[in-house]
Design a protein around this motif. Sequence first.
Motif, PDB file in Angstrom:
ATOM      1  N   GLY A   1      11.546  -3.380  -5.371  1.00 24.65           N
ATOM      2  CA  GLY A   1      10.379  -3.980  -4.715  1.00 24.65           C
ATOM      3  C   GLY A   1       9.143  -3.875  -5.592  1.00 24.65           C
ATOM      4  O   GLY A   1       8.371  -4.839  -5.735  1.00 24.65           O
ATOM      5  N   MET A   2       8.949  -2.697  -6.207  1.00 31.15           N
ATOM      6  CA  MET A   2       7.804  -2.504  -7.101  1.00 31.15           C
ATOM      7  C   MET A   2       7.908  -3.430  -8.318  1.00 31.15           C
ATOM      8  O   MET A   2       6.904  -3.969  -8.800  1.00 31.15           O
ATOM      9  N   ARG A   3       9.139  -3.636  -8.802  1.00 34.98           N
ATOM     10  CA  ARG A   3       9.367  -4.544  -9.926  1.00 34.98           C
ATOM     11  C   ARG A   3       8.922  -5.960  -9.551  1.00 34.98           C
ATOM     12  O   ARG A   3       8.253  -6.647 -10.332  1.00 34.98           O
TER      13      ARG A   3
ATOM     14  N   PHE B   1       6.923   3.680  -1.058  1.00 37.20           N
ATOM     15  CA  PHE B   1       7.475   4.034  -2.378  1.00 37.20           C
ATOM     16  C   PHE B   1       6.774   5.274  -2.948  1.00 37.20           C
ATOM     17  O   PHE B   1       7.435   6.209  -3.397  1.00 37.20           O
ATOM     18  N   PHE B   2       5.438   5.275  -2.890  1.00 36.89           N
ATOM     19  CA  PHE B   2       4.724   6.423  -3.463  1.00 36.89           C
ATOM     20  C   PHE B   2       4.954   7.691  -2.645  1.00 36.89           C
ATOM     21  O   PHE B   2       5.071   8.786  -3.197  1.00 36.89           O
TER      22      PHE B   2
ATOM     23  N   ARG C   1       2.893  -5.543 -18.233  1.00 38.99           N
ATOM     24  CA  ARG C   1       4.093  -5.672 -17.415  1.00 38.99           C
ATOM     25  C   ARG C   1       5.196  -4.755 -17.927  1.00 38.99           C
ATOM     26  O   ARG C   1       5.835  -4.044 -17.163  1.00 38.99           O
ATOM     27  N   LYS C   2       5.384  -4.749 -19.257  1.00 35.55           N
ATOM     28  CA  LYS C   2       6.449  -3.909 -19.828  1.00 35.55           C
ATOM     29  C   LYS C   2       6.201  -2.439 -19.549  1.00 35.55           C
ATOM     30  O   LYS C   2       7.129  -1.698 -19.205  1.00 35.55           O
TER      31      LYS C   2
ATOM     32  N   ILE D   1       8.246   2.350 -13.762  1.00 41.21           N
ATOM     33  CA  ILE D   1       9.034   2.295 -12.522  1.00 41.21           C
ATOM     34  C   ILE D   1      10.459   2.762 -12.792  1.00 41.21           C
ATOM     35  O   ILE D   1      11.012   3.582 -12.055  1.00 41.21           O
ATOM     36  N   LEU D   2      11.050   2.272 -13.902  1.00 40.85           N
ATOM     37  CA  LEU D   2      12.427   2.648 -14.231  1.00 40.85           C
ATOM     38  C   LEU D   2      12.544   4.151 -14.443  1.00 40.85           C
ATOM     39  O   LEU D   2      13.456   4.799 -13.910  1.00 40.85           O
ATOM     40  N   VAL D   3      11.591   4.718 -15.198  1.00 41.44           N
ATOM     41  CA  VAL D   3      11.609   6.157 -15.460  1.00 41.44           C
ATOM     42  C   VAL D   3      11.501   6.929 -14.142  1.00 41.44           C
ATOM     43  O   VAL D   3      12.262   7.879 -13.895  1.00 41.44           O
ATOM     44  N   ALA D   4      10.578   6.505 -13.277  1.00 43.56           N
ATOM     45  CA  ALA D   4      10.380   7.204 -12.000  1.00 43.56           C
ATOM     46  C   ALA D   4      11.650   7.152 -11.150  1.00 43.56           C
ATOM     47  O   ALA D   4      12.080   8.165 -10.591  1.00 43.56           O
TER      48      ALA D   4
END
Lengths: 149, 138
Positions: A90-92, B39-40, A105-106, A112-115
């Motif tokens: 969703g965040m993506r 999410f957070f 963006r990158k 997000i991926l790391v989290a």
Amino acid sequence: MATTIESPRAPHTARRSRGVNWEKWGWIYMRASGVVLLVLIFGHLFVNLLVGDGIKAIDFAFVGGKWSDPFWQVWDTLMLWLAMIHGGNGMRTIVNDYATKATTRKVLLGAILVAVVAMIVLGTLVIYTFDPCPAGSPADLLPSFCATR
Amino acid sequence: MAINTAGTMTPKRPAGTLYRGREGMWSWVLHRITGVAIFFFLLVHILDTSMVRISPEAYNAVISTYQNPIMGLGETALVAAIVYHAFNGIRIILIDLWSKGAKYQRVMFWVVIGLWVVTMLGFAPRHLINVFSHVGGA
């Protein structure tokens, strides 16, 4: 050489390149995981916040009691994985909508991926390496079954 | 109507769209806002729960911060966000997969709000009593 001009209203027939259609599976995943998460999270909230004294009863002994039962270990693992991936995707989507600069963006997508990966790994390790009766801890902080071990 | 660059007429306000204006748009805005908030919170919640792996004292210290009245109000808002996101998510699935979904999307938004009110009437009093009845020790 004659050029064929397609009707302006002709359906777009360009074939996408072969391979997995990740966006389609992402779309399906959001809906499938959403339905499962509704059940898992409503159950989680009911058991932790509405039964008994609710949030006032939550402490180490409460968590120790729950995670001594494989049922809640599996419940929480499913919730962790499904929710982090659902939330991350969703965040993506939101970042793709609003971050117009490629670098921004990158960086955001990478964060997000790391989290997501870090939380899934951490949470899974915690659920399965957790000791409800750590040696040397005061007995009144531990689940009652620790005394009989 | 306005003349566009192609010289044809386009309506200033497209009629009957799902995602522009009114219930369709605001349900989407709320879905995004609640989604980001959840999410957070999820990141924080995994980290605080991980304290069980450090020591009983560390976990009890961090979880006790969830038991004060201000956080109790925050938890009520969080559950309100989760319940809306869950019910509106079902509405989105119905819009996509039910043949009459798009036709009834506006009605379904108000059904979502109705179910949200009922669910919160069940949750909020019970949770707030749990939080506030212990204020000042005990």
